[in-house]
Every structure is written in C-alpha cells, then in structure tokens.
Scaffold this motif. Sequence first.
Motif, mmCIF file in Angstrom:
data_model
loop_
_atom_site.group_PDB
_atom_site.id
_atom_site.type_symbol
_atom_site.label_atom_id
_atom_site.label_comp_id
_atom_site.label_asym_id
_atom_site.label_seq_id
_atom_site.Cartn_x
_atom_site.Cartn_y
_atom_site.Cartn_z
ATOM 1 N N GLN A 1 0.820 -1.201 0.000
ATOM 2 C CA GLN A 1 0.000 0.000 0.000
ATOM 3 C C GLN A 1 0.865 1.267 0.000
ATOM 4 N N SER A 2 2.016 1.219 0.646
ATOM 5 C CA SER A 2 2.905 2.394 0.621
ATOM 6 C C SER A 2 3.434 2.645 -0.787
ATOM 7 N N VAL B 1 0.783 4.505 -2.760
ATOM 8 C CA VAL B 1 0.765 5.934 -2.449
ATOM 9 C C VAL B 1 1.873 6.660 -3.213
ATOM 10 N N ARG C 1 -7.463 -1.951 1.703
ATOM 11 C CA ARG C 1 -7.042 -0.604 2.099
ATOM 12 C C ARG C 1 -6.687 0.281 0.907
ATOM 13 N N ARG D 1 -8.137 3.876 0.760
ATOM 14 C CA ARG D 1 -7.497 4.724 1.763
ATOM 15 C C ARG D 1 -6.124 5.186 1.283
ATOM 16 N N SER D 2 -5.388 4.277 0.662
ATOM 17 C CA SER D 2 -4.061 4.636 0.149
ATOM 18 C C SER D 2 -4.163 5.647 -0.982
ATOM 19 N N THR E 1 -6.561 7.773 -1.429
ATOM 20 C CA THR E 1 -6.960 9.057 -0.843
ATOM 21 C C THR E 1 -5.737 9.791 -0.297
ATOM 22 N N GLY E 2 -4.861 9.049 0.382
ATOM 23 C CA GLY E 2 -3.625 9.652 0.864
ATOM 24 C C GLY E 2 -2.762 10.167 -0.272
ATOM 25 N N LEU F 1 -4.273 13.435 -1.565
ATOM 26 C CA LEU F 1 -3.989 14.575 -0.693
ATOM 27 C C LEU F 1 -2.548 15.047 -0.853
ATOM 28 N N LEU F 2 -1.612 14.088 -0.872
ATOM 29 C CA LEU F 2 -0.204 14.464 -1.058
ATOM 30 C C LEU F 2 0.029 15.058 -2.440
#
Length: 364
Positions: free
Chosen positions: A6-7, A10, A210, A213-214, A216-217, A220-221
């Motif tokens: 997931q990282s 992102v 997830r 959620r990832s 979405t992060g 935002l970034l």
Amino acid sequence: MERITQSQIVMLFVIFFYSSIAGFMIRPLAKASGYGSLWVMLAGGALGLGWIYLSVAFAKRRPDGYLADYGREIVGRWLHVPLMLVIVFFALQLSAFVLREYQDFMVQNYLPGTPDWVVSGMLGISAAFAVRSGIEVIFRFAQGIFILVVISIAVTTAMLGYQVDGHRAIGFFTRFDVREIWEGAYMVCALYAEWVMVVLFFPKLKESGRTFRSLTGAALLGTLFVLMLQVPTLLLFGSELTTNLTYPLLEAVRYIRFGDFLENIDPMLVAIWTTCIYIKVCLCLYVSVFVLSRLLRLDSVRPLAFAASALMIGLSQQMAHDAIELNDYLQNAAMTFGLAAMGVPLFYYAIDSLKSRWLAGKRH
C-alpha cells in the motif's frame, strides 16, 4: 500475487499525478480558471476520489480476479471484449500522449535539432524493458525515487517563495467563477480517473481492502505538491502571463536567482521530473499490455512488450502535427475520452449490481 504494498501505491500515484500536472497542466488550468486553480484542485480532487471509490468498491467484490477475466460473466463475451479493447487503446494512447508531450518539451527546450523520434524512441524502448520486468519493478522504482521528488518540490517551492509577488494572493479568494471552476475541475477529475487503472491489476495488491485509503492519501499528497508549485507560479507571473507561457513552471524555475551555484538548477529538476514521466509511461504501457494478454490468455506480458512499445512510439509521432494541435486535443477531447474509458469499470459495476438485485428478488 499480492506483491505491491500500500505504501508503494501511495508513492507511485503521487508521482503519476505530479508528473503530468507539473509539466503540462499548469497552463491549461490557468487558462480555464486563472486564480481559481486552488478551488479547481479541491473540487476536481473530490470528484475524482468519488470516481475512484466506486471503482475500487467494484473491484473488492472479486478481489482475487482480474476484470479482464471475469468481466465476460457480467456483460457477456461479445460486449466484454470491445470494452476491454477500449481500455487497452486508452492506456496505450495515454502513454503515447505523455511520451509526445515529453518529446516536444525536450526538443524545444534542451535538444533543438535532435530528431523527434530519437527522444521518444529512447524512452519507449526503456519503458518496454520495464514492462517486461513486471509491474512490481515499476512500483519499486517509484518507491526508490519518491524521496528525490519530495526534495525537489520542497527546494523549488522554497526558492520560488523569495521571488513571488504576495499582493497577487488576494486573487485566489476574490476570483470565484463557477463556470471556470467547473471547466478546470473537469480536467482534474479526468486526471484522477486515470488512477482507476489500479482496478485492472487489483489481485496483485497486498491488503487490497485498504486501497481506497491509500489512494486518498496519494490524492492529498499529490494535490499538496502540485499546489506548492502551481500557486507560486501564479503569484510570480500572474494569471494572464501564465496562460501565455508554454511551460510556466520551467520559466518559473529559470527565473530563480539564488546565488551563482543555483542559477542553473532547472536541468537537475528536469532530470527528476523525467523519471516521473518515465514511470507514468511505463505503468500505462503495462496496463495496456496486461489487459490484452489476459484477453489473449497469455501467461506473461513479455511477448507483447516490445510490439506495444513500438506501437506507442509510432502513435506518439502521428497523433498530432505540432504542439498546438496536441494542446487542442488535450483541451477538447483527451479528458472526455479518459473519463469514458475509465468509466468502463463503473459500467460493469452498474450491470453487476442490477443482476445481483434481480437474482435476489427472484429468490424471494
């Protein structure tokens, strides 16, 4: 299976979003909405995340299957194959479009006199090798350069901060035209809709529940990083001049004068940005080849990688006569085509939901 963390999702999608907006979209967004670009990013991001949420919700219904495989069970084979080919063509066309934009940028600014096909050919062949190596390699490469991207954005923003005219900042709060904001938000939403590609290789993700959620992060970034460059550029040049510059951010970076050592910082920043463009081209090309390989029931994308890369390079050369025609296509057709192609999973979602309700009603 389940090799992409997931990282990594992102980091890659932040780079994916940043690569296009920073290089090619600041001018179109300024033309569409001027100082309203701040609200455009927020509104477009909200619309894009809604699009992504529905697509990921559909993928989570069958987390261990590929849409290219199980889609025929939802809409039938004769409709499924054309719909998948639309996605194949869109991903290939998007990779060719980004490649052509990068080619025009490099030839105009750094490699005058160089044949166009040399620039696109070198990047295209490199992308083919990445596709043959697998999608995990693409994500790991994005993870490896992410910190360099963050540092380059922070340094650029800090340096531009010394040059900007703060009095222009009032324009971000006094200019609020709904029609202009909608026009810009439509373009931003289309850029976010490209992230729906993740649905096409969903089983390869770890902890796929997830994923939204990832993303979405990442949104935002990505929005924060873009605004860190977009806002200073508008404050430096103003809305009208930004609209008339072909590459506003490049001109802003060249405007920086912060000691003798940092007078020629733009080649270093362009080198990092080139890597971001390369990652986006690789992912788009991989998605195109991967979906086609599933339709052809191939065990690997490797046999198609170089053929697809050659087709991408050829398409990039023929899709427009010059930068003006390419920009017209971007503003008048590219965004709509992208939303239509990346809306295909939502079409499957709607049909699947209707069939599920019909079967549930029939049981009762």
